[in-house]
Design an enzyme around this catalytic site. Structure first.
Site, PDB file in Angstrom:
ATOM      1  N   GLU A   1       0.783  -1.230   0.000  1.00 34.34           N
ATOM      2  CA  GLU A   1       0.000   0.000   0.000  1.00 34.34           C
ATOM      3  C   GLU A   1       0.821   1.288   0.000  1.00 34.34           C
ATOM      4  OE1 GLU A   1      -3.461   0.230  -0.049  1.00 34.34           O
ATOM      5  OE2 GLU A   1      -3.354  -1.917  -0.504  1.00 34.34           O
TER       6      GLU A   1
ATOM      7  N   SER B   1     -34.567 -45.298  31.712  1.00 34.02           N
ATOM      8  CA  SER B   1     -34.173 -45.661  33.077  1.00 34.02           C
ATOM      9  C   SER B   1     -33.467 -44.545  33.828  1.00 34.02           C
ATOM     10  CB  SER B   1     -33.271 -46.899  33.040  1.00 34.02           C
ATOM     11  OG  SER B   1     -33.992 -48.019  32.576  1.00 34.02           O
TER      12      SER B   1
END
Length: 827
Positions: free
Chosen positions: A89, A456
């Protein structure tokens, strides 16, 4: 003779143009200067952060909002990462004063020739000015304002401060703003873990986040990355060797689409719904941090355990074939599910498959990771082991692959589902929650929304009611046939064992004993008792089938119920948000759960049973009704609001004592002796019963119960120690048989065990002490009768003092053989 006038005219027009630009610039300067924003605000930037959901140890679970951000300080950014952005950049960033005049010249030339700006000529400083103060409008006035702001920024901030602002604000695609978020989203890493190639890839994004996005355009992203690497080499930032290694690296994404550190999407959705209800829809943009109760280590372990358990079940039942054909379903249209990567088969050998992943990487799956794929025939039947890879898949097929270390293993998305939920029995805080195989596949949270038959796992609560009524673990109950009209319940093995102790009947899960106990305590009294534990009374059947687990329950409810057994009989309420903090660090919500406080209890209060069967609570005690409501008994002996009869009052909790804690106290719902006895009985489920698979953890303090419903439609395991309760479940969303051998101890227990291996690491072995008023006695575990230490079937059983059996008289000592006379000789 004509050239000179032409040259003169050109210079004249150029001069007039430059003069116009200068005058325009001066005018713009005078007009815009008073309107420029205050640069000092950049020293106190509040980054636009979304709502964050975190674990209690600060790891990111999820974000809700438009933008993903993860702000960093300049010192936290590796130097090569900074250099990658400079190369891409603004390589003269540390030399210029915020303005690149050559670039601006190109921009102004575009203004003269086209009337607008295309190339921009922006430095990093100018981009900071635009990102923080301006729009993306491409006009002269906006560009001139950007230049003036850049100069002011350079005068006010250091280069490092400017770079920090830039690297935290720049848009990098996939809703990622700043390099911290981009590293997490594209690679699942923090910035200090990125490779040079990965840094260069991210640095290539600001120019065009869509065009160079490695998720959508991996080839263009590679070209851009390699150009940046070349720039870094030319600028002397990296060596030739570093360049060559990085340039050979593949795209290598680990795309996550979010900043999450922890796999807890079901919990994140629970939090989101809760916050919307409390704060409204604007909560997404508040920047709040929500700290949940879950531990990141435990949560990730739970996710891995559920996935592993469901894949294990799925592979036991055979290969259903390739997922699709690439001609009909393109590879790139598919996503990862439950950690399973989609792949297209590109080659088939005798004992290998070659496949291409979405990233373009080609992998080879070896025979050891293929041969499990026996053909699925039915839930109870699979075909023979395949002879070669051609029997499994062909070129062009889409399959799923699972990463196992550095290997790839053939897999398939399970059709079965499962869940795991864990909580702290001392305060009800959720430790982990997994609502299914993959949230993206199904957002239905089975842990808190999935009503299923309990099987159960409900038996310990019914047995506990019997213990409250005076039964003991040594009480004998007949395991014999029963018939009620057209209903003849039976045991899972079809056999009957006759008289059996309550303890043994529970750890062997004998159905006929459960029916008899429920019959003895009464169905309605049992329903009210079970509702104290958090089970919804309307879903508890009003008949004896309740004893076999026909009640509909949520896994969360079962974890809450078992927490009362784990903590000594106290009701804690599950919660999952610990606190909410605003962007300034101020706590705006703090959870105040009921907590176990053993020191708070006075010597065990004794409710008085009246002649008519009603019960009066002790003065000054809090009375818990069956619906969970409570009142305090008055000094005149008037009982509080009580449900139930015949001595079945919820055990009382003293209140108003000197030195009481500054937090809400968990209420007692079980007598201490009943919860203690049930804890020890459920330890035998693991030592001697259907939960023996948990012995692999090598702990003495574990207890739990398996559960399997009719035709194995649901498989459960609920287990705990004094510090952790966890419940696992496996089943199909549309209830159907899991298969003839898929009991709770085989399908659900491995998930629980894998989770607990991590969750209990470093936790001391512990269980609540025996409550006052109890004594141990040696009994025969088969007959329930008193015995002595020489009995191989002898165990130490705990009883209330008034019910402790008398010890068996010691056997007479054997006579000395030397004193025995010879036996008489008979004619």
């Amino acid at each position: 003779m004509t050239a000179a006038p032409s040259s003169f005219r050109f210079l004249r027009w150029l001069g007039l143009g430059l003069t116009g630009i200068a005058l325009g610039a001066s005018g713009s300067y005078l007009a815009l200067t008073p309107q420029l924003p205050d640069i000092s605000t950049l020293k106190q930037v509040h980054y636009e952060t979304p709502l964050q959901v975190l674990t209690r140890d600060g790891k990111v679970i999820s974000e809700f909002g438009v933008k993903h951000t993860l702000p960093l300080t300049y010192k936290q950014v590796p130097k090569p990462f900074v250099q990658a952005f400079l190369a891409a950049e603004d390589d003269r960033f540390f030399e210029h004063e915020g303005i690149d005049y050559a670039g601006l010249g190109r921009a102004f030339t575009e203004i003269l020739t086209t009337g607008n700006i295309r190339s921009g000529g922006s430095t990093i400083t100018m981009q900071v000015a635009k990102n923080y103060f301006l729009s993306n409008e491409r006009t002269f006035s906006r560009k001139f304002t950007e230049i003036m702001l850049a100069k002011r920024i350079e005068d006010s901030l250091t280069k490092e401060e400017i770079l920090e602002l830039y690297l935290n604000k720049i848009y990098l695609g996939q809703r990622a703003y700043g390099i911290g978020a981009a590293a997490k989203i594209y690679y699942g890493k923090s910035v200090d873990q990125l490779t040079l190639a990965e840094m260069a890839m991210i640095a290539g994004l600001p120019k065009a986040p869509s065009a160079y996005n490695p998720v959508r355009n991996p080839q263009r992203a590679l070209i851009r990355r390699d150009w940046i690497l070349g720039r870094m080499l030319k600028l002397g930032y990296i060596s030739q060797a570093q360049h060559d290694v990085a340039a050979k690296a593949p795209v290598g994404l680990n795309f996550k689409g979010s900043l999450q550190d922890v796999q807890a999407p079901y919990l994140a959705e629970m939090v989101r719904e809760s916050l919307l209800e409390r704060f409204g829809k604007d909560v997404y943009d508040t920047g709040y941090k929500v700290y949940t109760t879950v531990d990141s280590r435990n949560q990730n372990a739970a996710t891995e355990a559920v996935i592993a358990g469901l894949l294990a079940y799925d592979q036991r039942h055979g290969w259903r074939g390739p997922e699709a054909k690439a001609s009909a379903t393109p590879l790139k249209s598919l996503s990862r599910v439950g950690g399973l990567e989609p792949a297209q088969v590109t080659g088939v050998g005798e004992k290998t498959l070659t496949a291409e992943l979405r990233t373009g990487e080609r992998v080879i799956v070896q025979w050891d990771d293929l041969k499990w794929a026996r053909r699925y025939i039915s839930v109870n039947s699979i075909g023979p082991v395949p002879k070669n890879a051609r029997e499994i898949a062909g070129v062009g097929d889409i399959v799923r692959l699972q990463a196992v270390g550095k290997r790839w293993r053939l897999a398939q998305i399970p059709q079965v589902q499962g869940q795991l939920i864990a909580l702290n029995p001392e305060n009800g805080a959720l430790e982990a929650v997994v609502g299914g195989f993959d949230f993206g596949q199904s957002k239905f949270n089975r842990a808190v929304q999935g009503w299923r038959q309990a099987g159960s796992t409900i038996k310990p609560l019914i047995y506990a009611k019997a213990l409250e009524r005076g039964y003991t673990p040594a009480s004998l109950i007949d395991d014999a046939p029963l018939t009620f009209g057209n209903w003849s319940p039976s045991n899972a093995d079809g056999e009957f064992m006759g008289p059996i102790t309550l303890r043994r009947a529970l750890y062997l899960s004998r159905n006929l004993v459960s029916v008899r106990l429920l019959q003895a305590v009464g169905v309605e009294e049992a329903r009210e008792y079970l509702s104290r534990f958090g089970l919804e009374k309307s879903r508890l059947p009003s008949n004896l089938t309740l004893s076999l687990g026909t009640a509909e329950v949520l896994p969360l409810q079962m974890a809450t119920a078992y927490a009362a057994i784990a903590n000594g009989g106290l009701r804690v309420n599950p919660y999952f948000i610990e606190k909410v903090v605003d962007r300034n660090g101020r706590i705006i919500f703090q959870a105040e759960p009921r907590k176990v406080c053993r020191a708070c209890e006075l010597p065990a209060p004794t409710p008085v049973t009246m002649a008519d069967g009603s019960t009066e609570p002790v003065e000054g005690s809090e009375v818990i009704a069956a619906d969970g409501s409570s009142t305090t008994a008055g000094g005149d002996g008037t009982p509080g609001s009580i449900s139930g009869s015949g001595g079945n009052i919820a055990v009382v909790q003293p209140v108003g004592q000197a030195g009481a804690p500054d937090y809400p106290v968990a209420l007692r719902i079980m007598r201490p002796r009943a919860s203690w006895q049930m804890y020890t009985i459920l330890q035998d489920v693991i030592r001697r019963g259907t939960g023996r698979g948990a012995l692999s953890l090598g702990r003495s303090d574990l207890a739990g119960k398996t559960g399997t419903t009719n035709d194995a439609r649901d498989a459960w395991f609920a287990g705990f120690n004094a510090g952790m309760v966890a419940v696992s479940w496996v089943g199909f969303d549309d209830p159907k048989s899991l298969g003839r051998s898929e009991y709770g101890g085989f399908a659900a227990l491995p998930i629980w065990t894998q989770y607990m291996t991590t969750a209990l690491r470093g936790m001391p072995h512990s269980m609540p002490p025996a409550p006052p008023g109890m004594s141990s006695a040696r009994i025969n575990r088969l007959t329930g009768e008193s015995t002595d230490s020489d009995d191989p079937e002898g165990i130490d059983e705990w009883f209330p003092n008034e019910l402790t059996p008398a010890p068996k008289p010691p056997a007479a000592p054997a006579e000395d053989p030397a004193l025995l006379l010879p036996a008489p000789v008979l004619p």
